[in-house]
Design a protein around this motif. Sequence first.
Motif, mmCIF file in Angstrom:
data_model
loop_
_atom_site.group_PDB
_atom_site.id
_atom_site.type_symbol
_atom_site.label_atom_id
_atom_site.label_comp_id
_atom_site.label_asym_id
_atom_site.label_seq_id
_atom_site.Cartn_x
_atom_site.Cartn_y
_atom_site.Cartn_z
ATOM 1 N N GLU A 69 50.593 -49.351 -58.661
ATOM 2 C CA GLU A 69 50.461 -47.971 -59.139
ATOM 3 C C GLU A 69 49.470 -47.859 -60.298
ATOM 4 N N GLY A 70 49.064 -48.995 -60.868
ATOM 5 C CA GLY A 70 48.125 -48.979 -61.981
ATOM 6 C C GLY A 70 48.773 -49.195 -63.337
ATOM 7 N N LYS A 71 50.065 -49.475 -63.367
ATOM 8 C CA LYS A 71 50.763 -49.691 -64.636
ATOM 9 C C LYS A 71 50.640 -51.147 -65.070
ATOM 10 N N ILE A 72 50.683 -51.372 -66.374
ATOM 11 C CA ILE A 72 50.639 -52.731 -66.914
ATOM 12 C C ILE A 72 52.004 -53.371 -66.706
ATOM 13 N N LEU A 73 52.018 -54.581 -66.145
ATOM 14 C CA LEU A 73 53.281 -55.271 -65.885
ATOM 15 C C LEU A 73 53.918 -55.739 -67.189
ATOM 16 N N PRO A 74 55.250 -55.679 -67.291
ATOM 17 C CA PRO A 74 55.926 -56.192 -68.479
ATOM 18 C C PRO A 74 55.896 -57.721 -68.500
ATOM 19 N N SER A 75 56.134 -58.303 -69.652
ATOM 20 C CA SER A 75 56.046 -59.757 -69.790
ATOM 21 C C SER A 75 57.094 -60.478 -68.953
ATOM 22 N N ARG A 76 58.216 -59.844 -68.691
ATOM 23 C CA ARG A 76 59.235 -60.505 -67.858
ATOM 24 C C ARG A 76 58.779 -60.648 -66.416
ATOM 25 N N ARG A 77 57.836 -59.809 -65.972
ATOM 26 C CA ARG A 77 57.266 -59.937 -64.620
ATOM 27 C C ARG A 77 55.983 -60.761 -64.625
ATOM 28 N N SER A 78 55.194 -60.647 -65.676
ATOM 29 C CA SER A 78 53.922 -61.361 -65.716
ATOM 30 C C SER A 78 54.077 -62.806 -66.167
ATOM 31 N N GLY A 79 55.127 -63.105 -66.938
ATOM 32 C CA GLY A 79 55.357 -64.460 -67.407
ATOM 33 C C GLY A 79 54.556 -64.834 -68.637
ATOM 34 N N LEU A 80 53.901 -63.864 -69.259
ATOM 35 C CA LEU A 80 53.093 -64.149 -70.435
ATOM 36 C C LEU A 80 53.962 -64.251 -71.680
ATOM 37 N N ILE A 81 53.495 -65.066 -72.650
ATOM 38 C CA ILE A 81 54.173 -65.096 -73.937
ATOM 39 C C ILE A 81 53.797 -63.819 -74.683
ATOM 40 N N ALA A 82 54.521 -63.509 -75.742
ATOM 41 C CA ALA A 82 54.382 -62.207 -76.420
ATOM 42 C C ALA A 82 52.963 -61.954 -76.925
ATOM 43 N N ILE A 83 52.357 -62.936 -77.562
ATOM 44 C CA ILE A 83 51.016 -62.725 -78.121
ATOM 45 C C ILE A 83 49.992 -62.476 -77.011
ATOM 46 N N ASN A 84 50.112 -63.210 -75.896
ATOM 47 C CA ASN A 84 49.184 -63.001 -74.785
ATOM 48 C C ASN A 84 49.463 -61.692 -74.061
ATOM 49 N N GLN A 85 50.715 -61.252 -74.019
ATOM 50 C CA GLN A 85 51.032 -59.959 -73.421
ATOM 51 C C GLN A 85 50.364 -58.831 -74.210
ATOM 52 N N ARG A 86 50.396 -58.927 -75.529
ATOM 53 C CA ARG A 86 49.735 -57.913 -76.367
ATOM 54 C C ARG A 86 48.223 -57.953 -76.169
ATOM 55 N N ARG A 87 47.660 -59.154 -76.065
ATOM 56 C CA ARG A 87 46.214 -59.282 -75.858
ATOM 57 C C ARG A 87 45.796 -58.737 -74.492
ATOM 58 N N VAL A 88 46.591 -59.005 -73.464
ATOM 59 C CA VAL A 88 46.282 -58.491 -72.122
ATOM 60 C C VAL A 88 46.379 -56.972 -72.108
ATOM 61 N N THR A 89 47.398 -56.428 -72.746
ATOM 62 C CA THR A 89 47.547 -54.973 -72.814
ATOM 63 C C THR A 89 46.339 -54.336 -73.476
#
Length: 76
Positions: free
Chosen positions: A37-57
Amino acid sequence: MTENSSSKRRLSDFFIQNKMAIDYKDSETLKRFISPEGKILPSRRSGLIAINQRRVTKAIKRARAAGLLPFKNPDA
């Protein structure tokens, strides 16, 4: 009731595993972290650590502003 450790397997961080930097110009890699749908996946689905999730966002938002990624999928 005991919990099976394999059912709660933690996803591994894509960027740590592949020794990659997060770059907003790399739209093919960033598409992995966007839902159909074009939404950013949450870290629990993407598997990223918190700092990388913020950087990806932040990278996805920059890529959208630059016109490299769509804001939403009109087909979904």
